[in-house]
Design an enzyme around this catalytic site. Structure first.
Site, PDB file in Angstrom:
ATOM      1  N   ASN A   1      43.026  52.240  43.156  1.00 18.67           N
ATOM      2  CA  ASN A   1      42.060  51.940  44.217  1.00 18.67           C
ATOM      3  C   ASN A   1      42.866  51.418  45.400  1.00 18.67           C
ATOM      4  O   ASN A   1      43.313  50.276  45.390  1.00 18.67           O
ATOM      5  CB  ASN A   1      41.052  50.883  43.733  1.00 18.67           C
TER       6      ASN A   1
ATOM      7  N   LYS B   1      41.905  50.700  48.249  1.00 17.50           N
ATOM      8  CA  LYS B   1      41.129  49.834  49.158  1.00 17.50           C
ATOM      9  C   LYS B   1      41.384  50.282  50.601  1.00 17.50           C
ATOM     10  O   LYS B   1      41.643  51.454  50.840  1.00 17.50           O
ATOM     11  CB  LYS B   1      41.474  48.359  48.948  1.00 17.50           C
TER      12      LYS B   1
ATOM     13  N   HIS C   1      32.005  48.409  43.097  1.00 22.14           N
ATOM     14  CA  HIS C   1      33.174  47.524  43.104  1.00 22.14           C
ATOM     15  C   HIS C   1      32.723  46.124  43.540  1.00 22.14           C
ATOM     16  O   HIS C   1      31.826  45.987  44.380  1.00 22.14           O
ATOM     17  CB  HIS C   1      34.247  48.068  44.061  1.00 22.14           C
TER      18      HIS C   1
ATOM     19  N   GLU D   1      33.898  44.081  45.508  1.00 20.78           N
ATOM     20  CA  GLU D   1      33.955  43.830  46.961  1.00 20.78           C
ATOM     21  C   GLU D   1      32.739  44.430  47.661  1.00 20.78           C
ATOM     22  O   GLU D   1      32.245  43.883  48.648  1.00 20.78           O
ATOM     23  CB  GLU D   1      35.271  44.379  47.522  1.00 20.78           C
TER      24      GLU D   1
ATOM     25  N   GLU E   1      35.877  44.769  35.438  1.00 24.98           N
ATOM     26  CA  GLU E   1      36.747  44.066  36.379  1.00 24.98           C
ATOM     27  C   GLU E   1      36.239  42.639  36.577  1.00 24.98           C
ATOM     28  O   GLU E   1      35.344  42.407  37.402  1.00 24.98           O
ATOM     29  CB  GLU E   1      36.756  44.787  37.734  1.00 24.98           C
TER      30      GLU E   1
ATOM     31  N   GLY F   1      42.892  41.101  42.487  1.00 23.73           N
ATOM     32  CA  GLY F   1      43.732  40.742  43.626  1.00 23.73           C
ATOM     33  C   GLY F   1      44.222  39.302  43.605  1.00 23.73           C
ATOM     34  O   GLY F   1      44.716  38.797  44.605  1.00 23.73           O
TER      35      GLY F   1
ATOM     36  N   SER G   1      44.392  42.724  38.523  1.00 24.90           N
ATOM     37  CA  SER G   1      45.806  42.332  38.529  1.00 24.90           C
ATOM     38  C   SER G   1      46.619  43.000  37.419  1.00 24.90           C
ATOM     39  O   SER G   1      47.502  42.371  36.821  1.00 24.90           O
ATOM     40  CB  SER G   1      45.941  40.801  38.481  1.00 24.90           C
TER      41      SER G   1
HETATM   42  C1  PEP Z   1      40.621  46.594  42.183  1.00 29.15           C
HETATM   43  O1  PEP Z   1      40.727  46.702  43.388  1.00 29.15           O
HETATM   44  O2  PEP Z   1      39.700  47.141  41.586  1.00 29.15           O
HETATM   45  C2  PEP Z   1      41.616  45.785  41.480  1.00 29.15           C
HETATM   46  C3  PEP Z   1      41.527  45.663  40.188  1.00 29.15           C
HETATM   47  O3  PEP Z   1      42.575  45.194  42.250  1.00 29.15           O
HETATM   48  P1  PEP Z   1      43.933  44.489  41.711  1.00 29.15           P
HETATM   49  O4  PEP Z   1      44.568  45.434  40.737  1.00 29.15           O
HETATM   50  O5  PEP Z   1      44.755  44.303  42.952  1.00 29.15           O
HETATM   51  O6  PEP Z   1      43.544  43.210  41.072  1.00 29.15           O
END
Ligand code: PEP
Length: 248
Positions: A9, A11, A92, A94, A164, A170, A209
């Site tokens: 992803n 972003k 997601h 976000e 998630e 992040g 992460s």
């Molecule tokens: C994500 O954006 O879905 C995500 C898991 O980000 P990260 O791997 O940076 O934590």
């Protein structure tokens, strides 16, 4: 056996120049390994041109629940199909937290994606406060139930679920393999209560992460079927190593 799938992803990151370098690095390194990258809308054509004919699929990070019309700034599922997308991320955290997407809207987007032949990657997961309050399963169940109520459990045969935990996205704070496995097993058992076959085939990714250094211990868990990768998907060596860990 279920396949494992790693999806990046990106972003709101990248540029034509940066993406060209990243795609050129991951494409040969992942030859024969199924993976995906979900890129910003303007770069879908670039991803399509770079990845066509490879084992890496591409997709988007959001879509409209509408099919067409006066919805300024929105992008439909059919438009994503026009650019050869296979996947689209829906729900997601976000999008849920920063753009106010409700469970019901996420379900509509999920259905719009499937109606166009796209595979939605449905994100679910709890906030830190929700984990601390002991309501992780209730939150994940509510998010899943909204989709199951709208689209039916059978629709999950044409979807990917990404667990998630919001506190791990992040932040550099990964869920332990045991924490992640417990929620993945909960998701699978919840689906199994409605349809054993769909549950057995459901790809449930972990996101939060994930890095090259922790991917293997997560992916070895029985109900973790790969990952949704944010930050590390922007670093070619990291993303390649994570995809290879899933392919083992
Ligand atoms: C994500 O954006 O879905 C995500 C898991 O980000 P990260 O791997 O940076 O934590």
């Amino acid at each position: 056996m279920r396949k494992k799938l790693v999806a990046g992803n990106w972003k709101m990151h990248g540029s034509l120049v940066e993406n060209a370098a990243l795609l050129a690095a991951i494409k040969p390194a992942l030859q024969g390994i199924e993976a995906a990258v979900c890129v910003p809308f303007p770069y879908l054509g670039q991803a399509q041109a770079a990845l066509a004919g490879s084992s890496i699929a591409w997709g988007a990070q959001n879509l409209s629940e509408q099919t067409k019309g006066a919805f300024t700034g929105e992008v439909s599922a059919a438009m994503l199909v026009d650019f050869g997308c296979r996947y689209v991320i829906v729900g997601h955290s976000e999008r849920r937290s920063l753009y106010g997407e409700s469970d019901e809207l996420v379900a509509k987007k999920y259905m719009a994606a499937q109606a166009a032949g796209l595979t939605p990657i449905l994100c679910v997961g709890e906030l830190l406060a929700e984990r601390e309050a002991g309501v992780t399963e209730a939150v994940v169940a509510r998010q899943l139930d909204a989709v199951i109520a709208a689209a039916g459990v059978a629709s999950l045969a044409r979807a990917v679920v990404a667990y998630e935990p919001v506190w791990a996205i992040g932040t550099g704070k990964t869920a332990t393999p045991e924490q992640a496995q417990a929620v993945h097993a909960f998701i699978r058992s919840k689906v199994a209560a409605l349809d054993v076959g769909v549950a057995a085939g459901l790809v449930i990714q972990y996101g939060g992460s994930v890095k090259a250094s922790n991917a293997a211990e997560l992916f070895i868990q029985p109900d973790i079927d790969g990952g949704l990768i944010g930050g590390a998907s922007l670093v070619a060596d990291e993303f390649v190593a994570i995809c290879r860990a899933a392919a083992k």
